[in-house]
Design a protein around this motif. Sequence first.
Motif, mmCIF file in Angstrom:
data_model
loop_
_atom_site.group_PDB
_atom_site.id
_atom_site.type_symbol
_atom_site.label_atom_id
_atom_site.label_comp_id
_atom_site.label_asym_id
_atom_site.label_seq_id
_atom_site.Cartn_x
_atom_site.Cartn_y
_atom_site.Cartn_z
ATOM 1 N N LEU A 199 -1.827 -12.877 -5.324
ATOM 2 C CA LEU A 199 -2.865 -13.488 -5.028
ATOM 3 C C LEU A 199 -3.776 -13.037 -3.689
ATOM 4 O O LEU A 199 -4.400 -12.776 -3.909
ATOM 5 C CB LEU A 199 -2.481 -14.479 -4.179
ATOM 6 N N GLN A 200 -2.496 -11.685 -2.494
ATOM 7 C CA GLN A 200 -3.228 -11.007 -1.878
ATOM 8 C C GLN A 200 -4.174 -9.720 -2.393
ATOM 9 O O GLN A 200 -5.315 -9.348 -2.355
ATOM 10 C CB GLN A 200 -2.243 -10.439 -1.252
ATOM 11 N N GLU A 201 -3.422 -9.941 -3.602
ATOM 12 C CA GLU A 201 -4.274 -8.847 -4.116
ATOM 13 C C GLU A 201 -5.582 -9.030 -4.353
ATOM 14 O O GLU A 201 -7.165 -8.596 -4.410
ATOM 15 C CB GLU A 201 -3.502 -7.766 -5.359
ATOM 16 N N THR A 202 -5.762 -10.437 -5.017
ATOM 17 C CA THR A 202 -7.226 -10.873 -5.286
ATOM 18 C C THR A 202 -8.022 -10.705 -4.822
ATOM 19 O O THR A 202 -9.719 -10.907 -5.165
ATOM 20 C CB THR A 202 -6.840 -12.538 -5.824
ATOM 21 N N GLU A 203 -8.048 -10.366 -2.826
ATOM 22 C CA GLU A 203 -9.246 -10.400 -2.190
ATOM 23 C C GLU A 203 -10.108 -9.021 -2.637
ATOM 24 O O GLU A 203 -10.890 -9.357 -2.276
ATOM 25 C CB GLU A 203 -8.440 -10.026 -0.397
#
Length: 2047
Positions: free
Chosen positions: A1912-1916
């Motif tokens: 999810l963090q990568e999605t930023e």
Amino acid sequence: MELAHSLLLNEDAYNHLGEFQKAEFIFEWLQFLEKLLPVTSRADIRENQKKLVEQLTSLLNNSPGPPTRRLLAKNLAVLYSTGDTFSVYQTIDKCNELIRSKDDSPSYLPTKLAAVVCLGYLYKKLGRILGNSFTDTVGNVLKAMKNAESQGRYEIMLSLQNILNGLGAAAIPCHRDIYKAARSCLTDRSMAVRCAAAKCLLELQNEALFMWTTDLDSVVTLCFKSFEGSNYDVRLAVSKLLGTILARALTAKQITASTKHNFRRISLEDVMELLGTGFLRGSCGFLRASGDMLKGTSSVSRDVRVGVTQAYVVFVSTLGAQWLERNFSAFLCHILDLVSQSHPKAVQSPVDAIGCRRCVSFILRATVGGLLGEKAQIAAAKEICQAIWKLKKVVDAAISDGNLETKVNTTDVTASQHVLVCALQELGSLIHGLGTTAAPLLQDSSTGVLEAVISVILHPSISVRLTAAWCLRCIAVALPSYVSLLLDRCIERLSALKSCPEAVTGYSFAVAALLGAVKHCPLGIPHGKGKVIMTVAEDLLCSASQNSRISVQRMQAGWLLIAALMTLGPAVVQHHLPRILLLWKCIFPSSPKDLETEKTRGDAFTWQVTLEGRAGALCAIKSFVSHCAGLLTDEVVQRLLPPLPSAVDLLTQLSSIHKSYGNSLKTPSTVYRQKLYELLAVLPPKAYEGDFSAVLKELVTDLTVTDNQIDASAFLLPSLCHENDLLLLGPLLQETDHRFIEEQLLLGNSIAGGSLEYDPYSIYEKFAKGDLVPKPLPPALSVTSAASRLFGVMFSHITESHRLQVLEQLLNSIKQTKGSRQQIVQLHVLSAFSTSLKHLANCKGSLGSEEVRRSALMLVMGALESNNPLLRCAAAECLARLAQVVSDSAFTAGLAQVSFDKLKSARDVVSRTGHSLALGCLYRYLGGISSTQHLNACVGILYTLSQDTTSPDVQAWALHSLSLVVDLAGPLYHVHVEPTLSLVLMLLLSVPPAYAEVHQSLGRCLNTLITTLGPELQGSSTAVSALRTSCLLGCAVMQDNPDCLVQAQAISCLQQLHMFAPRHVNLSNLVSCLCMNLCSSYLLLRRAVVACLRQLVQREAAEVSEYAVALVKESKEDFTPDVNIREIGLEGALLGLLDKELDPRLCQDIRETLTHMLTSMAVEKLSFWLKLCKDVLAASADFNTVASIDTTQEEETAKGDDVSVLTSDSDDRFHPFRNPRWSTRVFAAECVCKIISQCENAGIAHFNITLAQERKQRDSRDDFLVLHLADLVRMAFMAATDHSDQLRLSGLHMLQIIVRKFAAVPEPEFPGHVILEQYQANVGAALRPAFAPETPPDVTAKACQVCSAWIASGVVSDLNDLRRVHQLLVSSLLKVQAGKEAQNEQYNESTSTMEILAVLKAWAEVYIVAVEKQKNQSDTHKHSLKIVNSSEESYRDITFSASGLLDLVQADLGTLSKLWLAALQDFALLTLPPEYASQLPAEGGTFYTAETIENARPHYYNSWALILYAAALWLTSTGFIVVDPDEGVTNLSRPVTPTTMCQDSSTRPLVKSPEDVNTDRFHLILGISVEFLCSPRSDAAMENIIACLHALQALFDVPWPRSKIGGDQELGVELLNVLHRLILTRESPDIQLAALEVVRLILYAAQEHVKEKRRSAEVDDGAAEKETLPEFGEGKDTGGLVPGKSLVFATLELCVCILVRQLPQLNPKLTCSPAVPPGKHLLLSEDGSRLVAAALVILSDVPAICSPEGSVSVLPTILYLIIGVLKETAVKLQDGPLPLTVAASLQALKGLLSSPMARAEKSQNAWTDLLRSALVTVLDCWDQVDGLLQELDEVSLLTAITVFVMSTSPEVTTVECLQKRCIEKFKTTLDSKDPLVQCKCYQLLHSIFQHPNKTVSYPYIHSLAPSIVGKLQETEKAKPENAAELQVIQEGIKVVTALTAAAEDQHRAHLVACFLPILISFLLDENALVSATISAKNLHEFALQTLMQIGPQYSSVFKKLMASSPTMKARLESAVKGNQESIKVKTTKHAKNPGKSSSIQLKTNFL
């Protein structure tokens, strides 16, 4: 031959050829020229004309053969007519010069003839252009005729015909001269010249008025003379001339002034008188005739009479049908007068009388039967009836007038007999042809047809009585409803008038004839009639001796009735057999001594009575043996035998009795002989072995008796010759349209043919093929043919020495006679011996020793050289049969050698013809006599004979024989093909056309040569191409031949060529030739034409049809066929021909041709075909005066009736089919049904009106069936309301098909309605008449089917509209309730069974549909509650119609259910095996009688299945709650509750308990189903099997039956085994799915049973003592399952069968075999997937019926199968939904893993182990080698793992190694590139993370949560691009949200702190929001909502985070503000509770 294809003759090529090749070359060139000239430009022709004319005229001197000279002449004529005409006079002069030449040598003859032919064609083509030159030409030609021989006279006549044709009226100056010349030729000794002269005169009469004015009498007399000694062709030609001239004389209105003063108008009476003179007095002049008449010697020669008969027919046909209708009464009066008392000489001898009667019958049949339509035929029948009434009055007057002075009147009586016979025969034939359309005629009381016929049954003449009986038989066959009525009437009269001899014979004939008709009436007669007739017969026999005046008649009548009774078959006869056998025993003396005393006592009269009686008894027993073979058990045969020896004794005594009592016993003793011989011939020879020698002695005497002077060759021999050989003997033995009258010319003058009075016993027999009236021969002939037949049977059963003795006796008797007598004896002996050889060959017997062979050979060889050609023909056949029986090659070679020697030495025609045919016949019976030198010798001799120009007969026989050799020598003949073909061609080009028989033989040779070459003809080598050209050339020569039979040969040759080498046959020429001959007057030519068409249209229907129409458009004057091809095409022409044609074989061929054309073209030419059928069927509406029914109001029909009566006649001109026969209309109706099925195969647009209209607009040439629906309904309506029952059946069938096919087609203009709805009035009107009381039961039964189809189709939703049709079914139900008492007395009892069952089946179908609709509705109702109420109204409609339909049935359901159960009980009884026959109720069942049990069976088989299903549904709907057993019985005339059946009242218990009643019903339904499903016959209809399975489903849908089957394990196992077998034998997925549904219900029943047992055990023992509970379920304590006894085992077996069939890889045995490639995944069909899914559902339920131990033993199998299916079908599909099988296997897995057995203490450990293994198997799927990973669907496997994790107890999956592997799989999947896979993976983890047991969920959380958060963090950084990626992130957010909720308090803050920044990072500021993608916006909203949920929950953490990060705070605030604004905007729109709606939104979207 290609060199011949040029405009000018290629002289270089020509000069290099040999003599014969030149002729061939010339013919080929001329043929080419004939095609080329019409299409060559005029300029080219003129350029080459001079040279061409030279070449053509030079050919005249080359002695051209007949075909060449005709072609040459045609070409010259065409050349002059298209080119310049200036040199034509030179050509004419040249021809005249050649004709004048004095050279009379035979070699010069062809040149002269060629010149004559040329003149004819030149004048024909150029006509008046040639000016006055014709007078010289005609004079010259006529002069030449004076000393011309027959060929010359023949060609001159034809030439004059052509000249007259070309010149027309201009030729008047020569008319008288030509007339004189033609007169002399018309009585020429050469038959061909007579034919040519008739054609010439026919042409002449067009312009020569004097022929049909002043010279009419002399022309007529001349024609009569011409008939004398004529052959068939002459009679055809001259009768055409005579008929045409008389018709012309009658119709000529304006007579030119010059002839007016000396001419009187000719009236119909005059014409008739002229023809009548010829018929009655023959060709002698009037004066001479009267002199002869005074002497009493005059007898008209038969050929004149037959010729005149044909002239009558031509005369009427020329004037046409309308003329005949107008003048019928005058015509009938005259025709009947020909055989009346006003001309006693014509009928003075019985032979003459029979001949004349035949001729009169023929005239009436050919005119009334052939020309008139049905309406006019009915009018004609009324006229005939009037004639019968008139004659009856004369007879009555004569009989009642008893004064002695007026006794003379008895001559009136006897003379009127022939008129009556003819009138009755025609009346019978007319009604027979009209069939049920004659009903109005018989109902018309003013005509009184039946009264008239019955009244003449008492006529004093036996032949009238017999013919009246035969007429009644015809009426009965045509109108089956009259059979019973007529029988009753005749029996009643017979009993009343027992003492009147005429009445006894007359009425017994009538009863016998009617009994003979019963087998032609499928509806039969009541069974009791047999008993009545038997009683009457016995009574007659017993009372015969009381009154000597009528003892003969009573004796004959009694036995005749018994003999006729036998034709009703074993079912009737078996009840009367003991009485019949007793009568049979009593009629013969019991011992030889009694016979002796009889001889001493009797007188002539008693002997006459005795012989009549015994002959009758023999006849009755023969009839018994023939018609009741089923009853001939050994016991019956033993009882038949005792009287035989005394019958044979009497036979041997006959001659002495005859001597003692004189001639009065001659006929009775002959008849006795004949009947005894006939009986012995059908009995097994073993039965009378003891009497062999006595019988044989009599036979030999009968065959060799010399006082018998009748030459019977025409009767005895044709059946012994091969039909192809009979063609040699001329047209008399061939089938022609005139066979009926021509037959008498075959016979000697002493017999005229058969007639009914010769053998009254033939009245009940089946007639010979093609005969409408039976024609038994005179006793003297019949006895000979019976003797020869019996000799044949016995000779093959006697010893060798006896055979030798018999043969020698026969040879001696031939030697002792001389002359014509010898020939007659020879003929009898040969026919008997030939029959015996036939028998020997059939039973593979041998003839015997050398001596026997020698005698046999002498016998045959004598006949082979007889003067009678028919006898020679039979002898040749007999010789070959002899060789076949002896089957010794040396003997055969010897026979052939004898013939070789004879042919080399003999010079006489007789021996040359006989022996040459013998050679061919030897080949026929012995195949190629395989030595080549024998073949060479044979061919050599036949070649030589076939060129013997001195005798055409020898040529014809030799060529025929050659054709047999070619046909049967097989491949050996190939070396001879070329020379034979050359020979055939040479002869075709040189034999004069007058020798038609030679040309016919040549045609057969050519045909066999083509067959021998076969497919080789397609080759392209020069040799083959030369052969092919020769064949085509031969065909062309034959096509030009004037003889029709040769043309027929040509057509069949071309047909063969087209089969073998289609590219090389010119189809357009062939089709034009076929169209020209379609209406030929020769039957064989028409047959050849239609047979050829039938073959052509199988491949090239469209081309054939186009060529036919093109031909008609092109040809102007040459082609005017009787059929109108221009407007109605070839198809219409064939339909028209079918309507006129009477020959059954030809009609069958026409039907097949039309069917082939329809199948290949109906879809393309839809309107055309439908119009054709409509035109044919419209005639029936026209006939019935039924107007078209208006769709809105039925009342208008009355008005419509009058209109159509007025308009029907005036429309006739435009109607292509005038009054077609009912059989043609039936065929048209069948065609419409075929068209519908063709369209069904052609595409969906035919049944979809919107699509059809769209495509029609796009291309107007497209045509679709649905656009013609109005026509279809109209046609069905017309047919269904016709008078003809056959047509009504076809019409109802058509209506049924229309309803079935179009029921679902929506009406685009009125949504919610269907297109058929507008036709409900028509449907109602078409059905109503079928329920009228007088309608035959088969029509009513069919109408019931249509009713149920209509109601069930759902076309009509309004109940009031449905009531019309529903009312019809209700009325039928009332009829059914009336039961046996109200049965129809007209037909057999089985017909009421048929009708009752049809009604019950129809109701069953309606009930089934109503229940199904209601069921579907309740489903849609549940479904529709979820739908918004916009569609409420239409929904209400549907509910109304379905429940309404059920309400309609509900009213009668009480009655119906009882009747259904009663019918099922009957059916159950009828299906019992024969050994239980004794258990059947004696009086029959509810709906069938015991006597008609066999006839009733098929009706039960037709309808039981739907009744079973309906009964099962009814029982289900009542839930087996029994209503009061007597309720509803009161209104039935007898109780039909199945409980009361099959028990008599004394033993019946008073009341059965409800439980017993239910059990009975349950077992009835189950029993019938199992009995049927055990072994459904291979032809059992799919519908029956499915209905049966549905019935079982319905049955097990309710608890009570389930408790029965659950509690009876054996029954369950048995049912499962039956279903297993059904699945193995029936491939249909529908059947297999239905069977699986039944299996599921059986398993469910077993589960309920086990649960119930466990529950009751718990209740009994109290919950405390759980440990001691006994184990329920299969497998008990051991876990063992016994195959055959175990329900579980049976279920598993069945499921494995289904699964392995769909997925063979599941079978471990197969997987190792090379048949299945490893690892290759098969995609299942939709049906396959449904089957697998159904099987998996069943599998997962199995453990529930096992004990814990049992469950352990089946678990591995079940797991293996479920996981196997998952593994095999979990294949990645492109964006497809989850495969059905995967979903089912996951579902099944879930069901299995959550089974209580997994937790039961006894089985828990075992289950845990097994489940772990299963999980390992699933995990192993990933690790398959060969990189097959990408094919497998990871999601499905992950889901399976999740199912294991979630549904099993923790100890299964928490084992470390397993857990680790599972987590590993999730890890890899999380990293998948496919967003859909990731998404699914998140969803699965979501559920695992929420698992209540922490030992399960924590390891997963620990391992996988970090990577999810990381993702999810990568999605930023990378925002989602599309909906799929967005969904992945949303699912991720959901998982983390769930984690947060599930985390322990101390970790939660940390998690939230990680999670919130991620969510906030997804928010967008205002500016970014405007430009963001949809996915980014949606993510922004989703994140915001999640924040708004989480924030308040963890406020402390939230506030802390906000404080620490101002950017985050600002971002969040702006987002919240933006959100509130958007909410405001929405609220202004909705103004209602925005909070709620948004939260609901979320729920709908995501949970």
